[in-house]
Each structure stands twice: as structure tokens, then as C-alpha cells.
Scaffold this active site. Structure first.
Site, PDB file in Angstrom:
ATOM      1  N   ALA A 249       0.876  -1.304   0.459  1.00  0.00           N
ATOM      2  CA  ALA A 249       0.073   0.343   0.133  1.00  0.00           C
ATOM      3  C   ALA A 249       1.024   1.191   0.287  1.00  0.00           C
ATOM      4  O   ALA A 249       0.600   2.752   0.300  1.00  0.00           O
ATOM      5  CB  ALA A 249      -1.246   0.004   1.097  1.00  0.00           C
ATOM      6  N   ALA A 250       1.773   1.158  -0.525  1.00  0.00           N
ATOM      7  CA  ALA A 250       2.907   2.239  -0.659  1.00  0.00           C
ATOM      8  C   ALA A 250       2.733   2.927  -1.377  1.00  0.00           C
ATOM      9  O   ALA A 250       2.718   4.471  -1.414  1.00  0.00           O
ATOM     10  CB  ALA A 250       4.575   2.049   0.114  1.00  0.00           C
ATOM     11  N   GLY A 251       2.097   2.060  -2.592  1.00  0.00           N
ATOM     12  CA  GLY A 251       2.039   3.204  -3.666  1.00  0.00           C
ATOM     13  C   GLY A 251       0.889   3.551  -3.769  1.00  0.00           C
ATOM     14  O   GLY A 251      -0.028   4.698  -3.915  1.00  0.00           O
ATOM     15  N   ASP A 252      -0.318   3.104  -2.773  1.00  0.00           N
ATOM     16  CA  ASP A 252      -1.788   4.018  -2.359  1.00  0.00           C
ATOM     17  C   ASP A 252      -2.052   5.163  -1.428  1.00  0.00           C
ATOM     18  O   ASP A 252      -2.471   5.698  -2.064  1.00  0.00           O
ATOM     19  CB  ASP A 252      -2.447   2.635  -1.738  1.00  0.00           C
ATOM     20  CG  ASP A 252      -3.057   1.488  -2.845  1.00  0.00           C
ATOM     21  OD1 ASP A 252      -2.762   1.583  -3.790  1.00  0.00           O
ATOM     22  OD2 ASP A 252      -2.837   0.222  -2.427  1.00  0.00           O
TER      23      ASP A 252
END
Ligand code: RIB
Length: 308
Positions: A249-252
Site C-alpha cells: 500500500a505504499a503506492g496507494d
């Protein structure tokens, strides 16, 4: 400055392993947990926790995961009245392995997300008049993504597309509907057909994505930072250094931070910084939605890093 997220809602089933498994290998892990996730839902939670009024449009199953997923969205302040509870299918799940460096591998079983269709696009249409931005990803059928992007563009709502999970060939008609596209290096490589691994190759990829009709193309390079090609310049913002526990979820989180800044009227360069900061905070905690920062944590992180 309302945001709509049209996308997936998954329960993440996470195995912690010393390293990621090789094909055909059985590996002993050392921990297991379950946490709410899904690229769409994560981006909605990221936005709402940063204080942006956010509506989620999508589907869950009529099962215990579905109930828990809705509760997690609501607990963060995301409006869920346009999430349809589909009685004919189970909720989406993601089987995730996370190694000791925080790297991950994810397999998504779409479940209810795979049933998103024109009825959900209709629900989305009713929200567009009050929205400034629409966030999309590729964990729901591409036909629904295209219909939503078309409708948003027609009503002057900006479209931000996270092309994940990547499809090597995105329909040509989608590119001109996108205000900001945000692939990571793997996704960018598949979209442009050459290896994107550093700032130079990311710049080349971003320019190529712009040539396909996207207005602004951002390539996320993980620990290296982000590159962005705009109509007038190419920007690079380095990543904040952090101790990564879990990159899920780093990209989210990045897309949430980026969008929040855009909605608050900041420059694209400042928005890249906000995205990088939200992503940096997210990797320091385990789980997708549990790792997404609230506004005070986010502001404090930015304040500390900008003064150091
Ligand atoms: O981007 C991370 C997400 O990808 C996880 O939460 C998982 O559900 C998959 O959708």
C-alpha cells in the site's frame, strides 16, 4: 474538493516470510495476519485520513469480509453508500507475502470486484457533479474503468489512474482521458516496453506516456523517488529515507498524498512531495489500511523532514 475512488476492496491475507518464495518452492513463514486492503479502498482511506471528503464506489460480497471491509472504510470517514453488497459472490481477497526487507508479492482474487459493471458506473455518475477528482486503478473490469474515465472527463472531473495491476496493453482510448498516471517502475516497464529502473529511464517512460495522450505522467521509483513529466517540464523528487517494515500500500498512500495536495491547490512538485511523504510513513507500519497515516502524523512527518 471531494474525491471519488472507483475501484477494488479486498481483504488482505498476509504471510510474513524470511524471503519471497521461488517458483515451486514451499517456504516456512513466521507470522500471519489479516487486514483491510484493495488498491481502491486503500486510496480512499489514504485520502479520507488526510481530511479529504471521499466517496468509495465498488463492490463487496455479502460475507464477513465484506462487513469488515465496509467498517474499515467508514471508520476512516470514507462514504460507503455507493458500495454495493453483492449477494452472488464473495468479497475480493489478496494473498500477500512480505519478506524481512518489507518487499511484497501479491495475488489478487477479484471476487466481487470482478463483478463491477455499468450499474456501479451509474452510481458513480450521480456523484460526479460534486467531485473534483476521480481515482481509478485496474483491479475492476477495464470496461468500467474506461466508462468512468469518460464520464469524469466529460464533466471536467480530473482523472488519476494507478495502472495496477498492470496490463501490458492499455486501450489507446484511455490515455487521453487521464490527467495523472502513476505507474511504479515495473508497471511503467510493461506499459512502455523497456526496462524502467532509474531516473533516466523513468523520465524516458514518463515522456512516452505523455505522448500517448496522458497530461502528466509520474513514475514511482520506490526508494529512489519519483519522476514526473508535465506539459512544461520533467520533475524529480527523491524519496524520504525510512526503515521499511512492509511496502504493501505504499503506492496507494502515494496516490492519496498526491491527490490531497492537488485538491488543496498545491503545485504538482509539492504534490509529489506529499505523495512521497505519505508513502514513506506507510512503509514503516505493517498492513495496507493500518499503515496509512492520519493528517496529524502526516503533517508531523513533513514538518520534521523539511526542518532536517
Ligand atoms: O496496493 C496494495 C493492495 O494491492 C493490497 O491491499 C491488495 O489488496 C492489493 O489490492
Amino acid at each position: 474538493m471531494t474525491a471519488i475512488v472507483f475501484g477494488s476492496i479486498n481483504m488482505d491475507l498476509v504471510a510474513k516470510t524470511p524471503r519471497l518464495p521461488l517458483p515451486g518452492e514451499t517456504l516456512l513463514g513466521y507470522a500471519f495476519f489479516q487486514a483491510p486492503g484493495g488498491k481502491g479502498a486503500n486510496q480512499a482511506v489514504a485520502l479520507a485520513r488526510l481530511g479529504i471528503p471521499t466517496y468509495m464506489v465498488g463492490r463487496v460480497g455479502a460475507d464477513s469480509f465484506g462487513k469488515e471491509l465496509l467498517k474499515s472504510l467508514q471508520a476512516s470517514g470514507v462514504r460507503t453508500e455507493n458500495v454495493f453488497v453483492d449477494e452472488t459472490v464473495s468479497s475480493g481477497v489478496a494473498a500477500i507475502a512480505v519478506d524481512q526487507k518489507g518487499e511484497n508479492q501479491i495475488i489478487v482474487i477479484p471476487g466481487a470486484n470482478g463483478r463491477v459493471n455499468d450499474d456501479d458506473v451509474e452510481r458513480l455518475l450521480s456523484l460526479l457533479p460534486q467531485a473534483s477528482v476521480l481515482l481509478l486503478q485496474l483491479e475492476i473490469p477495464i470496461s468500467a474503468v474506461i466508462a468512468a474515465a469518460r464520464a469524469a472527463t466529460a464533466t471536467q472531473v480530473r482523472v488519476i489512474l494507478d495502472p495496477a495491476p498492470v496490463q501490458s496493453h492499455l486501450p489507446d482510448e484511455l490515455y487521453p482521458l487521464i490527467d495523472i498516471i502513476t505507474p511504479n517502475e515495473l508497471e511503467a516497464s510493461q506499459l512502455v516496453g523497456f526496462c524502467v529502473h532509474d531516473v533516466q529511464s523513468a523520465k524516458k517512460a514518463a515522456v512516452q506516456l505523455r505522448q500517448r495522450g496522458v497530461k502528466n505522467a509520474i513514475v514511482k521509483l520506490g526508494a529512489q523517488g519519483v519522476v514526473c513529466a508535465t506539459p512544461s517540464e520533467t520533475l524529480f523528487v527523491p524519496a524520504f529515507s525510512t526503515e521499511a517494515v512492509d511496502t504493501v500500500a505504499a503506492g496507494d498512500a502515494f496516490n492519496g498524498g498526491l491527490t490531497a495536495a492537488v485538491l488543496e491547490g498545491l503545485s504538482l512538485e509539492q504534490a509529489l512531495l506529499w505523495g512521497a511523504a505519505a508513502g514513506a510513513v506507510a512503509v514503516t507500519k505493517a498492513g495496507a489500511q493500518p499503515s496509512l497515516p492520519d493528517r496529524s502524523t502526516f503533517d508531523e512527518f513533513l514538518r520534521q523532514r523539511q526542518n532536517s
